[in-house]
Design a protein around this motif. Sequence first.
Motif, mmCIF file in Angstrom:
data_model
loop_
_atom_site.group_PDB
_atom_site.id
_atom_site.type_symbol
_atom_site.label_atom_id
_atom_site.label_comp_id
_atom_site.label_asym_id
_atom_site.label_seq_id
_atom_site.Cartn_x
_atom_site.Cartn_y
_atom_site.Cartn_z
ATOM 1 N N VAL A 51 42.921 73.074 64.177
ATOM 2 C CA VAL A 51 41.674 73.807 64.448
ATOM 3 C C VAL A 51 41.162 74.325 63.108
ATOM 4 O O VAL A 51 41.891 74.977 62.360
ATOM 5 N N GLU A 56 38.027 70.837 66.135
ATOM 6 C CA GLU A 56 39.423 70.546 66.439
ATOM 7 C C GLU A 56 39.692 69.052 66.344
ATOM 8 O O GLU A 56 38.902 68.250 66.832
ATOM 9 N N ALA A 80 45.468 76.491 68.033
ATOM 10 C CA ALA A 80 46.017 75.128 67.909
ATOM 11 C C ALA A 80 47.307 75.007 68.713
ATOM 12 O O ALA A 80 47.536 73.982 69.381
#
Length: 158
Positions: free
Chosen positions: A155, A104, A66
Amino acid sequence: MVPFLRHAALIALVALPAGCSVMSLNPSIDTASVGASASAQEVYGYVRSSAGLSAARPDPALEKAAMQQARYMAETGRMVHTTGRGRDFSTRMRQNGVEGPAAENIAHGRMAVAKVFQMWVDSPPHRKNMLDPRFSRYGLASAADAEGRRYWALVMGK
């Protein structure tokens, strides 16, 4: 005010200052990395428990993936799921040791953790990702560009 947001705003006021650290990687990029996932634990847990799901737990590999995404978006000023040079989402997951299904959510704007989660809850595709019962772990990160606009990446994985 939406009931979730009222509850989440209270959680964010308590959780965000203690769990978020800021460091500079480059003079124009301000990142909130270590602890961003922990700062969202109660908010994300509330979202999942409201749908009858168990809470997901923060995961360092997903947080790293992320953060790579948030930094890339802040550096380029682009909202995308790739990180350039052919590094698509699946490649980034593999390179971070993430196996199995993953998803995501991304966002941008100057907002607190509770607000970004409220935006995702209000968006059917993003909400679907957050409520996927296959996911039990997550990583949250954000990075700010030179103008202070924050780019967020969440994520989720198995």
